[in-house]
Design an enzyme around this catalytic site. Sequence first.
Site, PDB file in Angstrom:
ATOM      1  N   HIS A  49       0.764  -1.250   0.083  1.00  0.00           N
ATOM      2  CA  HIS A  49      -0.012   0.054   0.091  1.00  0.00           C
ATOM      3  C   HIS A  49       0.954   1.147   0.017  1.00  0.00           C
ATOM      4  O   HIS A  49       2.196   1.107   0.694  1.00  0.00           O
ATOM      5  CB  HIS A  49      -0.834  -0.009   1.098  1.00  0.00           C
ATOM      6  CG  HIS A  49      -1.928  -0.879   1.348  1.00  0.00           C
ATOM      7  ND1 HIS A  49      -3.053  -0.926   1.667  1.00  0.00           N
ATOM      8  CD2 HIS A  49      -2.233  -2.256   0.691  1.00  0.00           C
ATOM      9  CE1 HIS A  49      -4.161  -2.050   1.826  1.00  0.00           C
ATOM     10  NE2 HIS A  49      -3.301  -2.690   1.054  1.00  0.00           N
ATOM     11  N   GLU A  51       0.971   3.822   1.780  1.00  0.00           N
ATOM     12  CA  GLU A  51       1.265   4.282   2.932  1.00  0.00           C
ATOM     13  C   GLU A  51       2.481   3.393   3.601  1.00  0.00           C
ATOM     14  O   GLU A  51       3.536   3.955   4.248  1.00  0.00           O
ATOM     15  CB  GLU A  51       0.072   4.157   4.007  1.00  0.00           C
ATOM     16  CG  GLU A  51      -1.028   5.204   3.609  1.00  0.00           C
ATOM     17  CD  GLU A  51      -2.085   4.318   3.014  1.00  0.00           C
ATOM     18  OE1 GLU A  51      -3.289   4.845   3.122  1.00  0.00           O
ATOM     19  OE2 GLU A  51      -1.726   3.587   2.192  1.00  0.00           O
ATOM     20  N   CYS A  79      -6.381   2.133   5.467  1.00  0.00           N
ATOM     21  CA  CYS A  79      -7.015   1.051   6.073  1.00  0.00           C
ATOM     22  C   CYS A  79      -6.464   0.419   7.389  1.00  0.00           C
ATOM     23  O   CYS A  79      -5.518   1.180   7.617  1.00  0.00           O
ATOM     24  CB  CYS A  79      -6.669  -0.069   4.802  1.00  0.00           C
ATOM     25  SG  CYS A  79      -5.000  -0.757   5.120  1.00  0.00           S
ATOM     26  N   CYS A  82      -2.520   0.122   7.410  1.00  0.00           N
ATOM     27  CA  CYS A  82      -2.039   1.262   7.068  1.00  0.00           C
ATOM     28  C   CYS A  82      -2.044   2.097   8.430  1.00  0.00           C
ATOM     29  O   CYS A  82      -0.971   2.967   8.777  1.00  0.00           O
ATOM     30  CB  CYS A  82      -2.481   1.983   6.193  1.00  0.00           C
ATOM     31  SG  CYS A  82      -1.904   0.986   4.337  1.00  0.00           S
TER      32      CYS A  82
END
Length: 146
Positions: A49, A51, A79, A82
């Site tokens: 992801h 992040e 999410c 993260c």
Amino acid sequence: MNYMDYAIEEGEKALENGEIPVGVVIVKNGVIIGKGYNKKEMNNDPTEHAEIIAIKEACKIIGDWRLNGSEMYVTLEPCPMCAGAILQSRISRLYIGTFNKDMGACGSVVNLIDNRSLNSFVNTIWTYDDRCSELLKKFFSTRRKK
């Protein structure tokens, strides 16, 4: 150019690569120390992801896992995975471009970022930047056409 502009540029890279268009920059003392965009499909890795990628880069650049005093600018609400990484890295301030109605962990679905039971708090600023929402709309519109 503000820092969310840079995060949006990262999100556009994800969109160009067929990824969910999430982009991130991490700033400390006015300098971008980490950036990233989603690469989950590209790398066949569920942890890729934006992040996580940006946090890893920032930690490598400053030589410490503690990102105290830094700010993260992200196009889509993080999410749970993260949000946990944001807490663990001790990022001080989080700017979010738009909410994540399905997996948001910073207040829309659940709130891990400000959770007294977890002894966690990150100063979170919701910017509600229409450009962030438009990136997502463009992605899902293109996907539906296929």
